[in-house]
Motif scaffolding. Structure first.
Motif, short mmCIF file in Angstrom:
data_model
loop_
_atom_site.label_atom_id
_atom_site.label_comp_id
_atom_site.label_asym_id
_atom_site.label_seq_id
_atom_site.Cartn_x
_atom_site.Cartn_y
_atom_site.Cartn_z
N ASN A 196 0.95 -1.36 0.08
CA ASN A 196 0.01 -0.15 -0.06
C ASN A 196 0.80 1.23 -0.01
N ILE A 197 1.92 1.39 -0.75
CA ILE A 197 2.63 2.25 -0.80
C ILE A 197 2.24 3.61 -1.35
N GLY A 198 1.45 3.71 -2.22
CA GLY A 198 0.87 4.97 -2.72
C GLY A 198 1.72 5.80 -3.34
N ASP A 199 1.23 7.24 -3.64
CA ASP A 199 1.94 8.44 -4.17
C ASP A 199 3.04 8.78 -3.39
N ALA A 200 2.59 8.78 -1.96
CA ALA A 200 3.57 9.29 -0.88
C ALA A 200 4.55 8.35 -0.76
N GLY A 201 4.53 7.26 -0.61
CA GLY A 201 5.49 6.30 -0.46
C GLY A 201 6.32 6.00 -1.71
N ALA A 202 5.80 6.29 -2.91
CA ALA A 202 6.62 6.32 -4.09
C ALA A 202 7.61 7.39 -4.07
N ALA A 203 7.00 8.54 -3.71
CA ALA A 203 8.13 9.68 -3.59
C ALA A 203 9.38 9.47 -2.58
N HIS A 204 9.04 8.80 -1.54
CA HIS A 204 10.07 8.10 -0.64
C HIS A 204 11.05 7.28 -1.33
N ILE A 205 10.51 6.43 -2.03
CA ILE A 205 11.35 5.38 -2.86
C ILE A 205 12.08 6.01 -3.67
N ALA A 206 11.43 7.20 -4.53
CA ALA A 206 12.17 7.86 -5.58
C ALA A 206 13.51 8.49 -5.03
N GLN A 207 13.30 8.89 -3.80
CA GLN A 207 14.25 9.91 -3.06
C GLN A 207 15.39 8.58 -2.81
N GLY A 208 15.29 7.67 -2.14
CA GLY A 208 16.02 6.73 -2.16
C GLY A 208 16.54 6.30 -3.00
#
Length: 296
Positions: free
Chosen positions: A180-192
């Motif tokens: 359930n990563i969603g858009d906000a979680g995807a932004a964190h993954i992208a930052q990583g």
């Protein structure tokens, strides 16, 4: 034997498999391939092990399936795993793992050949999965499918992939599908992913990621432009490395001079040597201050 020592009843069956000679991949058969083979289907508590050959001490993959583990059993399993030097892959499917169990797994020195870990269907309250992606982790493949990972879990995983100060250097593939990563979680993954130069395969399928989250990921795959804080942190780390190198060189030089002085003092020149020693030390300190001033 382990179950008997722990007074476990009933004892889950142990299923041995030997992969075909032409198959170089480390993988288990799917459920449909197990029908009629005597291997319990998914949902039945069992311990599947895949052997390199007929030698039971050459286990290269272990899968614990549908086995609801408590912490006592899990600690015993960890002790067993640490004595399996040929183990390459470890798979827990719906094993009711908890945060303390995953923390113990991350902190335990397992076999030197273990490179792939799969934890599927094991949601954690404190999202401790990120500990398996530490900078010194030797894992090259990690699957965390179907673990109800949300935004906070994605943030922790993103930080484990890379920050201005550290980055995972061994992980090649990461499977985060069906969470359930969603858009906000995807932004964190992208930052990583910004400063991670190792990961080559990432799955985010079925995570409720829309256009906004996809846009963050797309920007990561374009030309990288360092942010101000990233530039400052990199310069600080380079300066610290240079200062440490200079300090080591100066200490080595000082050691050589002091050895020579000590040798001379043994020949009856103690008084003169003490003066030389003080002069050398002052010169070395002066050089150190000059080098640091130039770098600064």
């Amino acid at each position: 034997m382990l179950c008997s020592l722990l007074n476990m009843k009933p004892v889950p069956p142990v299923i041995r498999q030997i992969p075909p000679a032409i198959d170089s991949e480390v993988a288990f058969k799917e459920d449909e391939d197990l029908k009629g083979s005597g291997v319990p289907l998914r949902g039945t508590p069992c311990l599947c092990i895949e052997l390199e050959n007929d030698d039971p001490n050459c286990t290269r993959k272990m899968k614990i399936s549908g086995w609801k583990m408590n912490y006592k059993i899990f600690k015993a399993v960890l002790k067993m795993l640490s004595s399996m030097p040929t183990l390459q892959c470890l798979h827990f499917w719906q094993a009711a793992l908890s945060d303390p169990m995953v923390i113990s797994l991350a902190n335990t020195s397992l076999g030197s050949n273990l490179r792939a870990v799969t934890l599927e269907g094991n949601p954690l309250l404190q999202n401790s999965f990120y500990l398996l992606l530490s900078e010194d982790s030797n894992l090259t493949h990690l699957s965390l499918r179907n673990n109800q990972i949300g935004e906070e879990g994605a943030r922790l995983i993103g930080s484990a992939l890379s920050t201005c100060k550290s980055a995972n250097k061994n992980l090649l593939s990461l499977n985060l599908a069906f969470n359930n990563i969603g858009d906000a979680g995807a932004a964190h993954i992208a930052q990583g992913l910004r400063l991670n130069n190792t990961l080559v395969i990432l799955s985010l399928a079925n995570n409720k990621i829309g256009d906004a989250g996809a846009a963050h990921l797309a920007m990561t795959f374009g030309e990288l432009t360092l942010l101000h804080e990233e530039i400052v942190e990199r310069r600080r780390m380079m300066l610290h490395k240079l200062q440490s190198s200079l300090r080591a060189d100066l200490e080595q030089t000082a050691g050589g001079h002091l050895s020579a002085i000590h040798s001379a003092s043994g020949k009856g020149e103690a008084k003169s040597s003490n003066k030389k020693k003080a002069i050398y030390i002052n010169i070395i300190r002066l050089k150190a201050n000059v080098h640091v001033a130039i770098i600064t």
